[in-house]
Motif scaffolding. Structure first.
Motif, PDB file in Angstrom:
ATOM      1  N   VAL A 162      -2.052  -3.101   1.631  1.00 52.08           N
ATOM      2  CA  VAL A 162      -1.868  -3.391   0.144  1.00 52.08           C
ATOM      3  C   VAL A 162      -2.084  -5.171  -0.068  1.00 52.08           C
ATOM      4  N   ARG A 163      -1.645  -5.950   0.789  1.00 49.78           N
ATOM      5  CA  ARG A 163      -1.818  -7.285   0.657  1.00 49.78           C
ATOM      6  C   ARG A 163      -3.164  -7.763   0.910  1.00 49.78           C
ATOM      7  N   GLU A 164      -4.064  -7.328   1.524  1.00 51.77           N
ATOM      8  CA  GLU A 164      -5.204  -7.969   1.912  1.00 51.77           C
ATOM      9  C   GLU A 164      -6.407  -7.228   1.316  1.00 51.77           C
ATOM     10  N   GLY A 165      -7.722  -7.411   1.899  1.00 49.37           N
ATOM     11  CA  GLY A 165      -8.894  -6.842   1.508  1.00 49.37           C
ATOM     12  C   GLY A 165      -9.192  -5.344   1.390  1.00 49.37           C
ATOM     13  N   PRO A 166     -10.501  -5.028   0.624  1.00 48.79           N
ATOM     14  CA  PRO A 166     -10.687  -3.705   0.348  1.00 48.79           C
ATOM     15  C   PRO A 166     -10.842  -2.953   1.802  1.00 48.79           C
ATOM     16  N   ALA A 167     -11.302  -3.772   2.953  1.00 49.23           N
ATOM     17  CA  ALA A 167     -11.684  -3.036   4.270  1.00 49.23           C
ATOM     18  C   ALA A 167     -10.501  -2.268   4.851  1.00 49.23           C
ATOM     19  N   ASN A 168      -9.136  -2.861   4.431  1.00 45.01           N
ATOM     20  CA  ASN A 168      -8.076  -2.233   5.216  1.00 45.01           C
ATOM     21  C   ASN A 168      -7.929  -0.824   4.340  1.00 45.01           C
ATOM     22  N   THR A 209      -1.228  -8.157  -6.222  1.00 44.62           N
ATOM     23  CA  THR A 209      -0.947  -9.175  -6.704  1.00 44.62           C
ATOM     24  C   THR A 209       0.682  -9.560  -7.290  1.00 44.62           C
ATOM     25  N   TYR A 210       1.131  -8.449  -7.748  1.00 41.66           N
ATOM     26  CA  TYR A 210       2.478  -8.504  -8.451  1.00 41.66           C
ATOM     27  C   TYR A 210       3.695  -7.823  -7.608  1.00 41.66           C
ATOM     28  N   GLY A 211       3.340  -7.240  -6.548  1.00 43.93           N
ATOM     29  CA  GLY A 211       4.404  -6.242  -5.965  1.00 43.93           C
ATOM     30  C   GLY A 211       5.204  -7.233  -4.862  1.00 43.93           C
ATOM     31  N   SER A 212       6.605  -6.953  -4.603  1.00 44.16           N
ATOM     32  CA  SER A 212       7.326  -7.862  -3.612  1.00 44.16           C
ATOM     33  C   SER A 212       6.953  -7.423  -2.384  1.00 44.16           C
ATOM     34  N   GLN A 213       7.488  -8.064  -1.505  1.00 46.94           N
ATOM     35  CA  GLN A 213       7.224  -7.604  -0.039  1.00 46.94           C
ATOM     36  C   GLN A 213       7.891  -6.279   0.159  1.00 46.94           C
ATOM     37  N   GLY A 214       9.228  -6.189  -0.132  1.00 43.94           N
ATOM     38  CA  GLY A 214       9.772  -4.661  -0.106  1.00 43.94           C
ATOM     39  C   GLY A 214       8.883  -3.679  -0.742  1.00 43.94           C
ATOM     40  N   GLN A 215       8.523  -3.959  -2.018  1.00 45.19           N
ATOM     41  CA  GLN A 215       7.746  -2.873  -2.644  1.00 45.19           C
ATOM     42  C   GLN A 215       6.411  -2.617  -1.951  1.00 45.19           C
ATOM     43  N   LYS A 216       5.702  -3.481  -1.300  1.00 48.24           N
ATOM     44  CA  LYS A 216       4.542  -3.173  -0.762  1.00 48.24           C
ATOM     45  C   LYS A 216       4.651  -2.746   0.352  1.00 48.24           C
ATOM     46  N   ARG A 217       5.951  -2.597   1.196  1.00 49.44           N
ATOM     47  CA  ARG A 217       6.353  -1.998   2.283  1.00 49.44           C
ATOM     48  C   ARG A 217       6.798  -0.457   2.014  1.00 49.44           C
ATOM     49  N   SER A 218       7.179  -0.206   0.664  1.00 50.38           N
ATOM     50  CA  SER A 218       7.386   0.981   0.222  1.00 50.38           C
ATOM     51  C   SER A 218       6.373   1.633  -0.056  1.00 50.38           C
ATOM     52  N   ILE A 219       5.276   0.803  -0.650  1.00 50.99           N
ATOM     53  CA  ILE A 219       3.939   1.694  -1.032  1.00 50.99           C
ATOM     54  C   ILE A 219       3.131   2.097   0.363  1.00 50.99           C
ATOM     55  N   VAL A 220       3.248   1.319   1.358  1.00 50.09           N
ATOM     56  CA  VAL A 220       2.572   1.672   2.598  1.00 50.09           C
ATOM     57  C   VAL A 220       3.452   3.033   3.081  1.00 50.09           C
ATOM     58  N   LEU A 221       4.654   2.912   3.196  1.00 49.81           N
ATOM     59  CA  LEU A 221       5.368   4.104   3.569  1.00 49.81           C
ATOM     60  C   LEU A 221       5.002   5.204   3.099  1.00 49.81           C
TER      61      LEU A 221
END
Length: 360
Positions: A124-130, A268-280
């Protein structure tokens, strides 16, 4: 698909460890550097892949030992099976039901798993390659033919880029570009089509799982973004620029998967917890789609997943995933106490034993 037992001998710090898990959720708890992630990594290797931590095979052997051996008993394809991996001298040897395999790639499709580790937040946090790598890795588990398609496209792309770099010194080579463009378009369109079809299924599952994690308070959506709607036209239009830059500016190697949370860019706008939840949610959705297509529930491996999640999201992971076999690691014993059923195992100094942590 279920893990019946895992035995590790001289694997990283697991000199001699044996895990006999429950069929539902299994929590491996203990302090850092005790061997929890090593157990998940050992299970992951039986998918036929490399270490999800990027380690070389030679780095997986206990310091001072000549080699390592992993043995797995698992239930798959309606029967009990066994697999073994042996690493000696930096070389890996694989066995399935006591039959030697030409390579560990022969395990692909026999034991399936989905892995989450903290490093995957980069999705979520880094570029398109991921995000491209996430889609491609998921498709490779589902379709062996996709592996060949992707490898062929990458070879064509490397050859076209090499040609682009040569053209300024040898302008006559420009006439050969259309030949490479035709082949690149053929394979590129297949890759995009398969990614889009997969993402359509993934989006439905991921949105539902994320809604469960957030208790319906947030909405997740995914969208495939092509670098070119018409790849053949884009290659022709960008030809002069590609020659100047020395690389191909359009194609599936430049595409992206947009991740939106309540219609806003999660990156851009997600919190760290939200980003972790998205990946999960994406990883659990990957497991669900894998089951829908293959008929087998993959084993779910979640490394250090409970940190930075609130109590409600922790409860969802611990107590709402019992329809498949899950392995969760955590450092804080009190987090593991929230598990209502399943298995609790303490990992200490490379040893594993069933034990419920003491409550405060």
């Amino acid at each position: 698909m279920k893990v019946l037992s895992l035995t590790c001998q001289n694997y990283r710090n697991l000199q001699k460890a044996c895990l006999q898990p429950e069929s539902g959720v299994n929590v491996l708890w203990g302090e850092n550097a005790q061997g929890k992630t090593n157990l998940l990594e050992a299970l992951w290797l039986f998918t036929g892949g490399h270490s999800f931590r990027g380690a070389k095979d030679s780095e997986l052997v206990l310091h001072g030992a000549s080699g390592t051996r992993l043995e797995l008993a698992f239930f798959s394809e309606e029967r009990e099976q066994t697999a073994a991996l042996q690493i000696e001298g930096g070389r890996r040897h694989a066995f399935l039901n006591e039959v030697p395999l030409r390579s560990s790639n022969g395990l692909v499709g026999h034991f399936c798993a989905v892995i989450f580790s903290p490093e995957h937040i980069a999705l979520v946090r880094e570029g398109p390659a991921n995000r491209r790598n996430f889609l491609d890795a998921a498709l490779c588990q589902l379709k062996p033919g996709y592996v060949r398609l992707l490898n062929r496209y990458q070879r064509l792309l490397a050859q076209r880029n090499a040609l682009l770099k040569d053209i300024p010194r040898h302008p006559e080579l420009t006439e050969t570009l259309p030949v490479w463009d035709v082949r690149l378009v053929q394979d590129g369109l297949q890759i995009v089509s398969q990614r889009q079809a997969y993402l359509e299924r993934l989006t439905t599952a991921a949105a539902r799982i994320y809604s469960g994690l957030s208790h319906g308070k947030e909405q997740l959506s995914l969208d495939y973004q092509c670098s070119a709607e018409d790849l053949a036209a884009a290659l022709l239009e960008n030809r002069e620029r590609d020659i100047r830059q020395g690389f191909t500016s359009a194609g599936p190697h430049r595409d992206d998967m947009e991740i939106l949370l309540d219609s806003a860019a999660a990156r851009t706008y997600g919190s760290q917890g939200q980003k972790r939840s998205i990946v999960l949610a994406l990883k659990l959705a990957e497991a669900q789609v894998l089951e829908e297509i293959t008929g087998e529930k993959p084993v779910v491996l979640l490394d250090d997943v409970l940190s930075e999640l609130d109590g409600g999201r922790q409860d969802y992971l611990l107590n709402h995933l019992s329809d498949c076999q899950v392995f969760i690691t955590c450092c804080v014993p009190q987090q593991a106490c929230g598990l209502h059923g399943g298995g609790l195992y303490q990992v200490k100094n490379g040893c594993v034993r069933p034990e419920r942590p003491q409550t405060a």
